[in-house]
Motif scaffolding. Structure first.
Motif, PDB file in Angstrom:
ATOM      1  N   VAL A  41       0.924  -1.330   0.282  1.00  0.00           N
ATOM      2  CA  VAL A  41      -0.322  -0.029   0.012  1.00  0.00           C
ATOM      3  C   VAL A  41       0.509   1.291   0.169  1.00  0.00           C
ATOM      4  N   SER A  42       0.948   2.434  -1.141  1.00  0.00           N
ATOM      5  CA  SER A  42       1.440   3.260  -1.129  1.00  0.00           C
ATOM      6  C   SER A  42       0.804   4.253  -0.889  1.00  0.00           C
ATOM      7  N   ASN A  43       1.166   5.196   0.382  1.00  0.00           N
ATOM      8  CA  ASN A  43       0.218   6.148   1.151  1.00  0.00           C
ATOM      9  C   ASN A  43       0.717   7.581   0.798  1.00  0.00           C
ATOM     10  N   SER A  44       2.005   7.979   0.046  1.00  0.00           N
ATOM     11  CA  SER A  44       2.551   9.568   0.012  1.00  0.00           C
ATOM     12  C   SER A  44       3.784   9.087  -1.555  1.00  0.00           C
ATOM     13  N   ALA A  45       3.446  10.860  -1.964  1.00  0.00           N
ATOM     14  CA  ALA A  45       4.654  10.568  -3.524  1.00  0.00           C
ATOM     15  C   ALA A  45       5.189  11.964  -3.349  1.00  0.00           C
ATOM     16  N   ILE A  46       6.376  11.839  -3.274  1.00  0.00           N
ATOM     17  CA  ILE A  46       7.208  12.923  -3.303  1.00  0.00           C
ATOM     18  C   ILE A  46       8.297  13.111  -4.455  1.00  0.00           C
ATOM     19  N   SER A  47       8.177  14.618  -5.490  1.00  0.00           N
ATOM     20  CA  SER A  47       9.198  14.582  -6.226  1.00  0.00           C
ATOM     21  C   SER A  47      10.113  15.567  -5.663  1.00  0.00           C
ATOM     22  N   VAL A  48      11.479  14.691  -6.261  1.00  0.00           N
ATOM     23  CA  VAL A  48      12.956  15.243  -6.244  1.00  0.00           C
ATOM     24  C   VAL A  48      13.455  15.381  -7.474  1.00  0.00           C
ATOM     25  N   VAL A 361      -4.340   8.848  -3.459  1.00  0.00           N
ATOM     26  CA  VAL A 361      -4.341   8.886  -2.243  1.00  0.00           C
ATOM     27  C   VAL A 361      -3.188   9.922  -2.683  1.00  0.00           C
ATOM     28  N   ASP A 362      -2.518  10.158  -3.336  1.00  0.00           N
ATOM     29  CA  ASP A 362      -1.439  11.908  -3.494  1.00  0.00           C
ATOM     30  C   ASP A 362      -1.441  12.354  -4.481  1.00  0.00           C
ATOM     31  N   VAL A 363      -1.223  13.223  -5.088  1.00  0.00           N
ATOM     32  CA  VAL A 363      -0.516  13.498  -6.074  1.00  0.00           C
ATOM     33  C   VAL A 363       0.617  14.958  -5.490  1.00  0.00           C
ATOM     34  N   ASP A 364       1.452  14.737  -6.647  1.00  0.00           N
ATOM     35  CA  ASP A 364       2.351  15.804  -6.939  1.00  0.00           C
ATOM     36  C   ASP A 364       3.087  16.361  -7.260  1.00  0.00           C
ATOM     37  N   LYS A 365       3.284  17.621  -7.736  1.00  0.00           N
ATOM     38  CA  LYS A 365       3.788  18.619  -8.499  1.00  0.00           C
ATOM     39  C   LYS A 365       5.375  18.018  -9.398  1.00  0.00           C
ATOM     40  N   THR A 366       5.991  17.657 -10.621  1.00  0.00           N
ATOM     41  CA  THR A 366       7.016  17.506 -10.556  1.00  0.00           C
ATOM     42  C   THR A 366       8.248  18.223 -11.073  1.00  0.00           C
ATOM     43  N   VAL A 367       9.447  18.526 -11.648  1.00  0.00           N
ATOM     44  CA  VAL A 367       9.829  19.091 -12.192  1.00  0.00           C
ATOM     45  C   VAL A 367       9.669  19.748 -13.324  1.00  0.00           C
ATOM     46  N   ASP A 368       9.067  18.719 -14.589  1.00  0.00           N
ATOM     47  CA  ASP A 368       9.294  19.352 -15.917  1.00  0.00           C
ATOM     48  C   ASP A 368       7.445  19.641 -15.692  1.00  0.00           C
ATOM     49  N   ASP A 369       7.047  20.152 -14.759  1.00  0.00           N
ATOM     50  CA  ASP A 369       5.285  20.338 -14.221  1.00  0.00           C
ATOM     51  C   ASP A 369       5.002  18.926 -15.105  1.00  0.00           C
ATOM     52  N   SER A 389       1.580   6.370 -11.151  1.00  0.00           N
ATOM     53  CA  SER A 389       1.626   7.212 -12.509  1.00  0.00           C
ATOM     54  C   SER A 389       2.430   8.515 -12.834  1.00  0.00           C
ATOM     55  N   LYS A 390       2.980   8.552 -13.557  1.00  0.00           N
ATOM     56  CA  LYS A 390       3.783  10.316 -14.152  1.00  0.00           C
ATOM     57  C   LYS A 390       2.757  10.355 -15.092  1.00  0.00           C
ATOM     58  N   VAL A 391       2.112  12.006 -14.927  1.00  0.00           N
ATOM     59  CA  VAL A 391       1.315  12.550 -16.139  1.00  0.00           C
ATOM     60  C   VAL A 391       1.774  13.310 -16.431  1.00  0.00           C
ATOM     61  N   ASP A 392       0.997  13.674 -17.324  1.00  0.00           N
ATOM     62  CA  ASP A 392       1.595  15.979 -18.229  1.00  0.00           C
ATOM     63  C   ASP A 392       1.061  16.615 -17.522  1.00  0.00           C
ATOM     64  N   SER A 393       1.014  18.292 -17.892  1.00  0.00           N
ATOM     65  CA  SER A 393       0.335  18.764 -16.884  1.00  0.00           C
ATOM     66  C   SER A 393      -0.959  18.787 -17.086  1.00  0.00           C
ATOM     67  N   LEU A 394      -1.562  18.349 -18.382  1.00  0.00           N
ATOM     68  CA  LEU A 394      -2.791  18.020 -18.723  1.00  0.00           C
ATOM     69  C   LEU A 394      -3.061  16.880 -18.251  1.00  0.00           C
ATOM     70  N   GLY A 395      -2.608  16.102 -17.467  1.00  0.00           N
ATOM     71  CA  GLY A 395      -3.457  14.563 -16.942  1.00  0.00           C
ATOM     72  C   GLY A 395      -3.156  13.502 -17.607  1.00  0.00           C
ATOM     73  N   ASN A 396      -2.713  13.259 -18.468  1.00  0.00           N
ATOM     74  CA  ASN A 396      -2.349  12.502 -20.363  1.00  0.00           C
ATOM     75  C   ASN A 396      -1.412  11.860 -19.758  1.00  0.00           C
ATOM     76  N   THR A 397      -1.416  10.008 -18.675  1.00  0.00           N
ATOM     77  CA  THR A 397      -0.649   9.269 -18.743  1.00  0.00           C
ATOM     78  C   THR A 397      -0.183   8.521 -20.479  1.00  0.00           C
ATOM     79  N   CYS A 398       0.935   7.439 -20.149  1.00  0.00           N
ATOM     80  CA  CYS A 398       1.058   6.150 -21.470  1.00  0.00           C
ATOM     81  C   CYS A 398      -0.198   5.466 -22.000  1.00  0.00           C
ATOM     82  N   SER A 399      -0.557   4.987 -20.516  1.00  0.00           N
ATOM     83  CA  SER A 399      -1.922   3.549 -20.964  1.00  0.00           C
ATOM     84  C   SER A 399      -2.311   3.904 -19.355  1.00  0.00           C
ATOM     85  N   ASN A 400      -3.488   3.477 -18.745  1.00  0.00           N
ATOM     86  CA  ASN A 400      -3.892   2.525 -17.939  1.00  0.00           C
ATOM     87  C   ASN A 400      -3.933   1.121 -17.358  1.00  0.00           C
TER      88      ASN A 400
END
Length: 400
Positions: A41-48, A361-369, A389-400
């Motif tokens: 179970v993952s509970n948090s994500a932090i972009s470094v 359960v968590d969302v974090d902004k990445t360094v590439d927006d 999942s890593k998504v772009d600034s419009l919420g698009n991802t490669c696949s579900n």
């Protein structure tokens, strides 16, 4: 621990500027963490700067609950997984921002843990400070015997003098349930206790915090739900630098309401998203408060198919929120972009065809927006799995 990964990656070249080729490649990835007999179970994500940090709990019938920290590189590949706490106790992450990056470059993680005898009527707040490599700098337990104390959120004070954990304190045994008081604990940079505060709304209601953050004036903003047998109402509370109440405001519509999340905006107003049942239908409500707690505007968020919202964060001139298509399980989570007036700009679902109940359960902004999404399957899934999942600034991802 053995785990199985599913990886999908697209590389998307975006455009050419002024006839000069510019490398604007954006990396998408989706990973699922699943093992045949272990709940992950993952509970948090932090972009470094060089990747991502994921925290959570794994366990199985033969494995003690273990708090872990996973490091992903920029492609989403696991670089290492380290154990932060494998003591023989029951551990719990409640919905809230419980893992943050500090101004010192280290990270602070807060969760709840029973005592060594696993007594349900006594739980403490566990706080761990670690560096970017997952090495523990210190670990502290804060609590009293025969009292249930639980962590929900953690934030760093504006003056960098320490951290404040927000959660609840509940006296005596878990059953019958006693009143939950809003509980605040401030610790110094070295983990020592500076002060504690308790806030009780009334003698027949609980105060359940969902978001807690430092404000620009050096104080704090708490938001959550006043819960009782005859009432459930969202609240926002403004506190001073010592955790004392400045004002307390109930928000939303007139009918039965539930969750509440608040964020301070750059103009020192407070944006609030809460849930309401209007004419028997679940609705999300957006409210703006000024610095004194007065309502500036309030509106129903017309974001079908989302009829309820979870956490949200400031995002430029708007907000990023998570929404769900049903009030109860099974649910499909959505990433939603709202403007300053809480009107939806776009909505993107994130689910799997063969798993109808997953949580974001968590969302974090990445360094590439872009955005890093952290989720997990519902508790009825055996074993539970996690997904990133890593998504772009419009919420698009490669696949579900």
């Amino acid at each position: 621990m053995i785990y199985r990964l599913t990886l999908l990656i697209w590389l998307l070249p975006i455009n050419i500027v002024f006839a000069q080729e510019v490398d604007t490649t954006f990396t998408f990835f989706s990973r699922v963490y699943l093992e045949d007999s272990i709940n992950i179970v993952s509970n948090s994500a932090i972009s470094v700067e060089d990747g991502y940090l994921i925290s959570g709990i794994y366990n199985s019938p033969n494995v003690q609950q273990t708090v872990y920290l996973r490091k992903l590189n920029c492609m989403g590949e696991t670089q290492w997984l380290k154990i932060l706490d494998d003591t023989p106790t029951f551990k719990q992450f409640l919905p809230g921002k419980s893992h943050i990056e500090s101004s010192t470059g280290d990270f602070v993680l807060a969760f709840s843990r029973t005592n060594s005898q696993n007594e349900a009527n006594s739980s403490d707040i566990a706080i761990i400070k670690h560096d970017k490599d997952g090495e523990i700098k210190w670990a502290r337990d804060h609590g009293y015997p025969n009292i249930r104390e639980a962590a929900v959120c953690v934030t760093e004070s504006t003056d960098s003098s320490g951290y404040v954990v927000a959660g609840f304190r509940e006296q005596l045994a878990a059953q019958p349930s006693q009143l939950k008081q809003l509980y605040l604990l401030k610790i110094a940079q070295d983990g020592t206790t500076l002060w504690t505060r308790q806030h009780l709304h009334s003698l027949d209601t609980h105060l359940e915090v969902r978001t807690f953050e430092s404000s620009m004036d050096g104080g704090f903003i708490a938001a959550g739900t006043i819960a009782g047998k005859q009432k459930s109402q969202p609240f926002v509370m403004k506190l001073n630098t010592a955790g004392g109440k400045i004002w307390f405001q109930e928000v939303g519509q007139e009918e039965f309401e539930t969750y509440c999340f608040a964020q301070e905006t750059p103009d020192s107003n407070i944006a609030v998203i809460s849930g309401s049942s209007i004419n028997g239908l679940a609705q999300a409500v957006g409210t703006k408060l000024d610095a004194l707690g007065n309502t500036v505007e309030s509106a129903i968020i017309a974001a079908q198919p989302c009829n309820r919202f979870s956490l949200f964060e400031n995002n430029g001139n708007g907000f990023i929120a998570t929404g769900y298509d049903t009030e109860s399980s099974p649910t499909t989570p959505y990433l939603v972009m709202l403007d300053q007036s809480f009107s939806p700009i776009w909505m993107k679902s994130h689910s799997w065809s063969d798993h109808k109940d997953v949580a974001l359960v968590d969302v974090d902004k990445t360094v590439d927006d872009g955005f890093l999404l952290c989720g997990r399957s519902g508790p009825q899934e055996k074993p539970q799995f996690s997904w990133i999942s890593k998504v772009d600034s419009l919420g698009n991802t490669c696949s579900n």
